[in-house]
Design a protein around this motif. Sequence first.
Motif, PDB file in Angstrom:
ATOM      1  N   VAL A 249       0.835  -1.204   0.000  1.00  0.00           N
ATOM      2  CA  VAL A 249       0.000   0.000   0.000  1.00  0.00           C
ATOM      3  C   VAL A 249       0.868   1.252   0.000  1.00  0.00           C
ATOM      4  O   VAL A 249       0.647   2.188  -0.780  1.00  0.00           O
ATOM      5  CB  VAL A 249      -0.954   0.002   1.216  1.00  0.00           C
ATOM      6  CG1 VAL A 249      -1.684   1.338   1.323  1.00  0.00           C
ATOM      7  CG2 VAL A 249      -1.960  -1.140   1.103  1.00  0.00           C
ATOM      8  N   VAL A 250       1.869   1.283   0.871  1.00  0.00           N
ATOM      9  CA  VAL A 250       2.770   2.432   0.944  1.00  0.00           C
ATOM     10  C   VAL A 250       3.526   2.596  -0.372  1.00  0.00           C
ATOM     11  O   VAL A 250       3.673   3.711  -0.884  1.00  0.00           O
ATOM     12  CB  VAL A 250       3.761   2.270   2.114  1.00  0.00           C
ATOM     13  CG1 VAL A 250       4.871   3.319   2.040  1.00  0.00           C
ATOM     14  CG2 VAL A 250       3.019   2.405   3.444  1.00  0.00           C
ATOM     15  N   LEU A 251       3.999   1.485  -0.941  1.00  0.00           N
ATOM     16  CA  LEU A 251       4.745   1.570  -2.194  1.00  0.00           C
ATOM     17  C   LEU A 251       3.911   2.232  -3.285  1.00  0.00           C
ATOM     18  O   LEU A 251       4.388   3.136  -3.983  1.00  0.00           O
ATOM     19  CB  LEU A 251       5.193   0.177  -2.645  1.00  0.00           C
ATOM     20  CG  LEU A 251       6.147   0.139  -3.847  1.00  0.00           C
ATOM     21  CD1 LEU A 251       7.054  -1.088  -3.791  1.00  0.00           C
ATOM     22  CD2 LEU A 251       5.398   0.131  -5.187  1.00  0.00           C
ATOM     23  N   MET A 252       2.675   1.788  -3.451  1.00  0.00           N
ATOM     24  CA  MET A 252       1.852   2.347  -4.521  1.00  0.00           C
ATOM     25  C   MET A 252       1.475   3.799  -4.251  1.00  0.00           C
ATOM     26  O   MET A 252       1.402   4.609  -5.182  1.00  0.00           O
ATOM     27  CB  MET A 252       0.596   1.497  -4.729  1.00  0.00           C
ATOM     28  CG  MET A 252       0.873   0.144  -5.395  1.00  0.00           C
ATOM     29  SD  MET A 252       1.823   0.248  -6.938  1.00  0.00           S
ATOM     30  CE  MET A 252       0.732   1.252  -7.956  1.00  0.00           C
ATOM     31  N   LYS A 253       1.256   4.165  -2.993  1.00  0.00           N
ATOM     32  CA  LYS A 253       0.959   5.562  -2.675  1.00  0.00           C
ATOM     33  C   LYS A 253       2.153   6.450  -2.998  1.00  0.00           C
ATOM     34  O   LYS A 253       2.004   7.534  -3.582  1.00  0.00           O
ATOM     35  CB  LYS A 253       0.576   5.696  -1.197  1.00  0.00           C
ATOM     36  CG  LYS A 253      -0.831   5.224  -0.874  1.00  0.00           C
ATOM     37  CD  LYS A 253      -1.195   5.544   0.565  1.00  0.00           C
ATOM     38  CE  LYS A 253      -2.633   5.167   0.866  1.00  0.00           C
ATOM     39  NZ  LYS A 253      -3.030   5.515   2.254  1.00  0.00           N
ATOM     40  N   LEU A 254       3.346   5.985  -2.624  1.00  0.00           N
ATOM     41  CA  LEU A 254       4.550   6.777  -2.897  1.00  0.00           C
ATOM     42  C   LEU A 254       4.832   6.828  -4.402  1.00  0.00           C
ATOM     43  O   LEU A 254       5.264   7.859  -4.930  1.00  0.00           O
ATOM     44  CB  LEU A 254       5.743   6.181  -2.159  1.00  0.00           C
ATOM     45  CG  LEU A 254       5.716   6.315  -0.639  1.00  0.00           C
ATOM     46  CD1 LEU A 254       6.873   5.540  -0.013  1.00  0.00           C
ATOM     47  CD2 LEU A 254       5.777   7.771  -0.229  1.00  0.00           C
ATOM     48  N   ARG A 255       4.590   5.743  -5.079  1.00  0.00           N
ATOM     49  CA  ARG A 255       4.816   5.706  -6.537  1.00  0.00           C
ATOM     50  C   ARG A 255       3.874   6.670  -7.259  1.00  0.00           C
ATOM     51  O   ARG A 255       4.230   7.270  -8.276  1.00  0.00           O
ATOM     52  CB  ARG A 255       4.639   4.287  -7.046  1.00  0.00           C
ATOM     53  CG  ARG A 255       4.870   4.154  -8.556  1.00  0.00           C
ATOM     54  CD  ARG A 255       4.858   2.710  -8.993  1.00  0.00           C
ATOM     55  NE  ARG A 255       4.677   2.627 -10.439  1.00  0.00           N
ATOM     56  CZ  ARG A 255       5.621   2.849 -11.337  1.00  0.00           C
ATOM     57  NH1 ARG A 255       6.829   3.167 -10.936  1.00  0.00           N
ATOM     58  NH2 ARG A 255       5.371   2.734 -12.638  1.00  0.00           N
ATOM     59  N   ARG A 256       2.669   6.798  -6.727  1.00  0.00           N
ATOM     60  CA  ARG A 256       1.692   7.719  -7.331  1.00  0.00           C
ATOM     61  C   ARG A 256       1.866   9.157  -6.830  1.00  0.00           C
ATOM     62  O   ARG A 256       1.110  10.040  -7.193  1.00  0.00           O
ATOM     63  CB  ARG A 256       0.273   7.244  -7.015  1.00  0.00           C
ATOM     64  CG  ARG A 256      -0.084   5.925  -7.692  1.00  0.00           C
ATOM     65  CD  ARG A 256      -1.325   5.328  -7.083  1.00  0.00           C
ATOM     66  NE  ARG A 256      -1.710   4.088  -7.741  1.00  0.00           N
ATOM     67  CZ  ARG A 256      -2.454   3.141  -7.169  1.00  0.00           C
ATOM     68  NH1 ARG A 256      -2.890   3.308  -5.927  1.00  0.00           N
ATOM     69  NH2 ARG A 256      -2.752   2.046  -7.839  1.00  0.00           N
ATOM     70  N   GLY A 257       2.847   9.330  -5.934  1.00  0.00           N
ATOM     71  CA  GLY A 257       3.104  10.671  -5.430  1.00  0.00           C
ATOM     72  C   GLY A 257       2.220  11.070  -4.295  1.00  0.00           C
ATOM     73  O   GLY A 257       2.121  12.253  -3.953  1.00  0.00           O
ATOM     74  N   GLN A 258       1.574  10.083  -3.649  1.00  0.00           N
ATOM     75  CA  GLN A 258       0.691  10.374  -2.527  1.00  0.00           C
ATOM     76  C   GLN A 258       1.449  10.283  -1.228  1.00  0.00           C
ATOM     77  O   GLN A 258       2.390   9.512  -1.086  1.00  0.00           O
ATOM     78  CB  GLN A 258      -0.483   9.383  -2.484  1.00  0.00           C
ATOM     79  CG  GLN A 258      -1.365   9.447  -3.720  1.00  0.00           C
ATOM     80  CD  GLN A 258      -2.422   8.369  -3.681  1.00  0.00           C
ATOM     81  OE1 GLN A 258      -2.552   7.638  -2.716  1.00  0.00           O
ATOM     82  NE2 GLN A 258      -3.183   8.275  -4.754  1.00  0.00           N
ATOM     83  N   LYS A 259       1.056  11.062  -0.268  1.00  0.00           N
ATOM     84  CA  LYS A 259       1.656  11.011   1.052  1.00  0.00           C
ATOM     85  C   LYS A 259       1.033   9.891   1.852  1.00  0.00           C
ATOM     86  O   LYS A 259      -0.148   9.589   1.709  1.00  0.00           O
ATOM     87  CB  LYS A 259       1.470  12.342   1.796  1.00  0.00           C
ATOM     88  CG  LYS A 259       2.193  13.500   1.133  1.00  0.00           C
ATOM     89  CD  LYS A 259       1.977  14.779   1.931  1.00  0.00           C
ATOM     90  CE  LYS A 259       2.701  15.949   1.297  1.00  0.00           C
ATOM     91  NZ  LYS A 259       2.485  17.208   2.067  1.00  0.00           N
ATOM     92  N   LYS A 260       1.834   9.266   2.701  1.00  0.00           N
ATOM     93  CA  LYS A 260       1.331   8.200   3.570  1.00  0.00           C
ATOM     94  C   LYS A 260       0.341   8.781   4.563  1.00  0.00           C
ATOM     95  O   LYS A 260       0.565   9.832   5.157  1.00  0.00           O
ATOM     96  CB  LYS A 260       2.507   7.549   4.316  1.00  0.00           C
ATOM     97  CG  LYS A 260       2.108   6.390   5.208  1.00  0.00           C
ATOM     98  CD  LYS A 260       3.326   5.820   5.901  1.00  0.00           C
ATOM     99  CE  LYS A 260       2.941   4.708   6.863  1.00  0.00           C
ATOM    100  NZ  LYS A 260       4.078   4.171   7.590  1.00  0.00           N
ATOM    101  N   ASN A 261      -0.773   8.048   4.752  1.00  0.00           N
ATOM    102  CA  ASN A 261      -1.776   8.508   5.714  1.00  0.00           C
ATOM    103  C   ASN A 261      -1.290   8.356   7.130  1.00  0.00           C
ATOM    104  O   ASN A 261      -0.587   7.427   7.436  1.00  0.00           O
ATOM    105  CB  ASN A 261      -3.065   7.686   5.538  1.00  0.00           C
ATOM    106  CG  ASN A 261      -3.769   8.033   4.240  1.00  0.00           C
ATOM    107  OD1 ASN A 261      -3.601   9.130   3.705  1.00  0.00           O
ATOM    108  ND2 ASN A 261      -4.545   7.082   3.721  1.00  0.00           N
TER     109      ASN A 261
END
Length: 261
Positions: A249-261
Motif C-alpha cells: 500500500v505504501v509503495l503504490m501511494k509513494l509511486r503515485r506521489g501520494q503522502k502516507k496517511n
Amino acid sequence: VGRTRGEASSERVAMTMGADGTAPRFYERVDARERDARDGTWRVELDARALRTPKRNEYAFATEGLARAVAAEWDAQGERIAPFTMPLTSLSATAIDHMGDAETRRVHVETLLKYFGTDATRVRSPDEATAARQAKAHDPIVAWAEREFGPVETSDSIFGPGTSEKTVEVLRRRLHAMCPWELTCAFALSAATKSLLISLKTLRGGLTVDEAIAAARVEEEAQIEEWGLVEGGHDLDQLDIRVKVSAPVVLMKLRRGQKKN
C-alpha cells in the motif's frame, strides 16, 4: 563474482548472506538522487554507486518519495543487512526484475485467478456466529466487486462457491492491464490477505490498511476472542500481516506521489 562484490547490488547481499539470513553491511553512505531529469525518475546510491537489483538492473523509481523510502530501508541497517526488514526494496526488485516479463506476468495472473475460487471473502464458515462476522466484514467487499467485475458468489459449502467465467475474464483483463509495480503489489497483498478482492479494493483506496487486515483476519480474531491471545503466536501473526499489507500500500501511494496517511 569480483564485479558483483564491487557493486551496490541486492545480489551482493545474497552472496554474502549467513545462516541467520543477514549479510555484512558493505556501505557507509546512502543517498536518493534524481536519475534522469527527462523522465523524472530517481535512484538510490550506496557510497555514490547506483543500487541495483539481484539481476543487476538499476532501481528506477517514479517519484522522489519512493526512492527516499527505499533509501531509508538501507540506511536503517546496522552492521548486518537484514533483507526481511526491507519490504519496499524487495517489492521493487520483483517489479523491476520479473513483472515486466510476459510469461511471468501470465503465471502470476493465473495464480491469482486460481485462488479467487477460495477467496477469503467468498468462503463462509458453517459456524453461525463466525459466518455473521464474515458477512459483516466481507459482504461490502463482495458488493463492491460485483459492481466492478460481475457476479461473485459466496458459500459455506465444502466444495466452495461457484465462479462466473465472465467475472474471471474481467478480472484477468484488469490484472493484465496493471503495470509491473501494481501487479507485484496486488500479488503480495493477495497472498497476505488470502483474498484477491481485499487486495484490489485496498489498492483502489477503498480499504485502509487496518480495514484490509480486519477483513483478512475475521476467523483468527474470532478465535482469539474465544480462546485468548497466544503470545509468540497470534501477536507475531498480527505484526507479520501488518508489514505485508502496509508495504504494498505504501509503495503504490509513494509511486503515485501520494503522502502516507
